[in-house]
Design a protein around this motif. Structure first.
Motif, PDB file in Angstrom:
ATOM      1  N   THR A 188       0.822  -1.218   0.000  1.00 13.19           N
ATOM      2  CA  THR A 188       0.000   0.000   0.000  1.00 13.19           C
ATOM      3  C   THR A 188       0.849   1.258   0.000  1.00 13.19           C
ATOM      4  OG1 THR A 188      -0.126   0.054   2.411  1.00 13.19           O
ATOM      5  CG2 THR A 188      -1.808  -1.230   1.254  1.00 13.19           C
ATOM      6  N   GLY A 189       2.165   1.083   0.085  1.00 12.32           N
ATOM      7  CA  GLY A 189       3.036   2.259   0.110  1.00 12.32           C
ATOM      8  C   GLY A 189       3.103   2.916   1.465  1.00 12.32           C
ATOM      9  N   GLY A 190       2.687   2.196   2.521  1.00 17.38           N
ATOM     10  CA  GLY A 190       2.728   2.752   3.868  1.00 17.38           C
ATOM     11  C   GLY A 190       4.153   3.025   4.313  1.00 17.38           C
ATOM     12  N   LYS A 191       4.301   3.995   5.185  1.00 16.70           N
ATOM     13  CA  LYS A 191       5.622   4.390   5.670  1.00 16.70           C
ATOM     14  C   LYS A 191       6.084   3.460   6.778  1.00 16.70           C
ATOM     15  CE  LYS A 191       8.135   8.355   7.575  1.00 16.70           C
ATOM     16  NZ  LYS A 191       8.021   9.760   8.063  1.00 16.70           N
ATOM     17  N   ALA A 192       7.296   2.967   6.669  1.00 15.95           N
ATOM     18  CA  ALA A 192       7.854   2.105   7.704  1.00 15.95           C
ATOM     19  C   ALA A 192       8.005   2.877   9.017  1.00 15.95           C
ATOM     20  CB  ALA A 192       9.210   1.562   7.259  1.00 15.95           C
ATOM     21  N   VAL A 193       7.813   2.198  10.152  1.00 16.82           N
ATOM     22  CA  VAL A 193       7.912   2.847  11.460  1.00 16.82           C
ATOM     23  C   VAL A 193       8.962   2.145  12.313  1.00 16.82           C
ATOM     24  CG1 VAL A 193       5.531   3.668  11.490  1.00 16.82           C
ATOM     25  CG2 VAL A 193       6.078   1.397  12.382  1.00 16.82           C
ATOM     26  N   ASN A 194       9.591   2.917  13.143  1.00 20.11           N
ATOM     27  CA  ASN A 194      10.574   2.365  14.075  1.00 20.11           C
ATOM     28  C   ASN A 194      10.815   3.392  15.183  1.00 20.11           C
ATOM     29  OD1 ASN A 194      12.404   0.608  15.204  1.00 20.11           O
ATOM     30  ND2 ASN A 194      14.134   1.414  14.028  1.00 20.11           N
ATOM     31  N   PRO A 195       9.825   3.594  16.071  1.00 19.23           N
ATOM     32  CA  PRO A 195       9.948   4.607  17.121  1.00 19.23           C
ATOM     33  C   PRO A 195      11.083   4.273  18.065  1.00 19.23           C
ATOM     34  CG  PRO A 195       8.068   3.179  17.536  1.00 19.23           C
ATOM     35  CD  PRO A 195       8.547   2.852  16.161  1.00 19.23           C
ATOM     36  N   ASN A 196      11.679   5.328  18.650  1.00 16.56           N
ATOM     37  CA  ASN A 196      12.782   5.158  19.585  1.00 16.56           C
ATOM     38  C   ASN A 196      12.221   4.697  20.933  1.00 16.56           C
ATOM     39  OD1 ASN A 196      14.844   5.585  21.543  1.00 16.56           O
ATOM     40  ND2 ASN A 196      15.869   6.977  20.130  1.00 16.56           N
ATOM     41  N   LEU A 197      12.325   3.415  21.200  1.00 14.96           N
ATOM     42  CA  LEU A 197      11.734   2.865  22.420  1.00 14.96           C
ATOM     43  C   LEU A 197      12.445   3.354  23.669  1.00 14.96           C
ATOM     44  CD1 LEU A 197      11.021  -0.832  21.347  1.00 14.96           C
ATOM     45  CD2 LEU A 197       9.441   1.103  21.421  1.00 14.96           C
ATOM     46  N   ASP A 198      13.758   3.559  23.603  1.00 15.04           N
ATOM     47  CA  ASP A 198      14.503   4.055  24.766  1.00 15.04           C
ATOM     48  C   ASP A 198      13.958   5.409  25.209  1.00 15.04           C
ATOM     49  OD1 ASP A 198      16.021   1.816  24.482  1.00 15.04           O
ATOM     50  OD2 ASP A 198      17.944   2.848  24.291  1.00 15.04           O
ATOM     51  N   ASP A 199      13.827   6.338  24.273  1.00 15.87           N
ATOM     52  CA  ASP A 199      13.326   7.674  24.600  1.00 15.87           C
ATOM     53  C   ASP A 199      11.885   7.615  25.096  1.00 15.87           C
ATOM     54  OD1 ASP A 199      15.719   8.760  23.892  1.00 15.87           O
ATOM     55  OD2 ASP A 199      15.023   9.696  22.035  1.00 15.87           O
ATOM     56  N   TYR A 200      11.088   6.822  24.420  1.00 17.13           N
ATOM     57  CA  TYR A 200       9.659   6.745  24.764  1.00 17.13           C
ATOM     58  C   TYR A 200       9.464   6.220  26.181  1.00 17.13           C
ATOM     59  CZ  TYR A 200       4.749   5.301  24.617  1.00 17.13           C
ATOM     60  OH  TYR A 200       3.410   5.122  24.889  1.00 17.13           O
ATOM     61  N   VAL A 201      10.105   5.081  26.499  1.00 16.40           N
ATOM     62  CA  VAL A 201       9.943   4.484  27.820  1.00 16.40           C
ATOM     63  C   VAL A 201      10.571   5.362  28.896  1.00 16.40           C
ATOM     64  CG1 VAL A 201      10.425   2.476  29.264  1.00 16.40           C
ATOM     65  CG2 VAL A 201       9.819   2.158  26.867  1.00 16.40           C
ATOM     66  N   THR A 202      11.710   5.978  28.595  1.00 12.50           N
ATOM     67  CA  THR A 202      12.362   6.859  29.570  1.00 12.50           C
ATOM     68  C   THR A 202      11.448   8.001  29.978  1.00 12.50           C
ATOM     69  OG1 THR A 202      14.581   6.379  28.737  1.00 12.50           O
ATOM     70  CG2 THR A 202      14.308   8.433  29.937  1.00 12.50           C
ATOM     71  N   GLN A 203      10.894   8.706  28.999  1.00 11.85           N
ATOM     72  CA  GLN A 203      10.029   9.842  29.315  1.00 11.85           C
ATOM     73  C   GLN A 203       8.765   9.413  30.035  1.00 11.85           C
ATOM     74  OE1 GLN A 203      10.957  13.198  28.814  1.00 11.85           O
ATOM     75  NE2 GLN A 203       9.310  13.280  30.312  1.00 11.85           N
ATOM     76  N   LYS A 204       8.185   8.299  29.590  1.00 12.32           N
ATOM     77  CA  LYS A 204       6.965   7.810  30.224  1.00 12.32           C
ATOM     78  C   LYS A 204       7.234   7.351  31.658  1.00 12.32           C
ATOM     79  CE  LYS A 204       3.615   8.308  27.273  1.00 12.32           C
ATOM     80  NZ  LYS A 204       2.412   9.121  27.624  1.00 12.32           N
ATOM     81  N   ALA A 205       8.377   6.737  31.880  1.00 12.43           N
ATOM     82  CA  ALA A 205       8.731   6.296  33.224  1.00 12.43           C
ATOM     83  C   ALA A 205       8.913   7.497  34.159  1.00 12.43           C
ATOM     84  CB  ALA A 205      10.003   5.464  33.186  1.00 12.43           C
ATOM     85  N   ILE A 206       9.581   8.537  33.671  1.00 15.34           N
ATOM     86  CA  ILE A 206       9.778   9.740  34.485  1.00 15.34           C
ATOM     87  C   ILE A 206       8.448  10.432  34.754  1.00 15.34           C
ATOM     88  CG2 ILE A 206      10.792  12.059  34.496  1.00 15.34           C
ATOM     89  CD1 ILE A 206      13.167  10.862  32.940  1.00 15.34           C
ATOM     90  N   ASP A 207       7.616  10.562  33.719  1.00 12.90           N
ATOM     91  CA  ASP A 207       6.298  11.181  33.897  1.00 12.90           C
ATOM     92  C   ASP A 207       5.477  10.411  34.921  1.00 12.90           C
ATOM     93  OD1 ASP A 207       6.965  13.050  31.993  1.00 12.90           O
ATOM     94  OD2 ASP A 207       5.816  12.117  30.371  1.00 12.90           O
TER      95      ASP A 207
END
Length: 239
Positions: A188-207
């Motif tokens: 379908t021409g969708g855009k590949a994804v690969n979010p930065n899990l380190d940054d995401y979990v770090t910020q969520k853990a601190i929040d």
């Protein structure tokens, strides 16, 4: 008649001249009769932060501390929400649930390393900071923490999160999901994804920790039973 009125006025003016107007910031008296010293105020506020930090990190770092607490639960990364929906629609619900569980397990594991970081920040509190917190809103201590330590916490916490992610093998859950999603959207021409899990979990853990610290702060301010030391009872007794 005029003479009788003049005498009380003269006495009143003389009395007013004897009154001294305080210019110093008032020190709280606490629950005891002896006024609190500057050092006692600072000590009391530091103890309040220490109690809040200890309780909060203890709650967050236990099994299901994040996963079963709706206030700090870490959901699928928002930027990868389309990944979740596509995978669920394709019959990969179990894998998605396992990934989300492991996401929260990483935060719980990382939270075990948080207390020394908070403790170090507490030692830097000044008297001015302490009085601002004591006289501020119910989340003043939490906001002081957030304002003065967020960047340092992120920098210090991220390696712990990365270690936790490796320990609970979060990446091994994410990579198959991302690969499957990218394969499904290839045609379908969708855009590949690969979010930065380190940054995401770090910020969520601190929040999440800040959410818990704010709850602990409110308890100390409002609930006498939460003032577990004598200095806390004195500093917050009449606050």
């Amino acid at each position: 008649m005029k003479k009788s009125l003049l005498l009380p006025i003269v006495i009143l003016i003389s009395a007013c001249a004897e009154i001294s107007i305080p210019t110093n910031f008032p020190i709280p008296q606490g629950s005891g009769s002896k006024p609190l010293t500057n050092s006692e105020v600072v000590q009391g506020l530091k103890e309040a932060l220490a109690v809040g930090a200890k309780n909060s990190t203890g709650l967050a770092s236990q099994v299901d501390g994040f996963y079963k607490n709706p206030k700090i639960f870490i959901p699928f990364p928002p930027e990868a929400e389309k990944v979740r929906k596509t995978l669920v629609d394709a019959g990969f619900s179990k894998q998605v649930d396992e990934f989300t569980l492991t996401l929260n397990r990483a935060a719980e594991e990382a939270a075990k390393k948080a207390l020394p970081i908070f403790t170090d920040a507490i030692t830097k509190m000044s008297f001015t900071d302490a009085m601002g917190i004591l006289r501020g809103p119910n989340n003043a201590a939490t906001e002081y923490f957030r304002k003065n330590t967020s960047e340092q916490l992120f920098a210090a916490f991220k390696p712990q999160v990365h270690e936790a992610i490796q320990k609970v093998k979060l990446t091994s859950y994410w990579e198959p999901l991302a690969t499957t999603y990218n394969r499904l959207t290839l045609l379908t021409g969708g855009k590949a994804v690969n979010p930065n899990l380190d940054d995401y979990v770090t910020q969520k853990a601190i929040d999440g920790l800040f959410v818990l610290i704010e709850q602990e702060e409110l308890k100390i301010r409002k609930d006498p039973a939460a003032r577990v030391t004598d200095i806390l009872k004195r500093v917050f007794g009449n606050n």
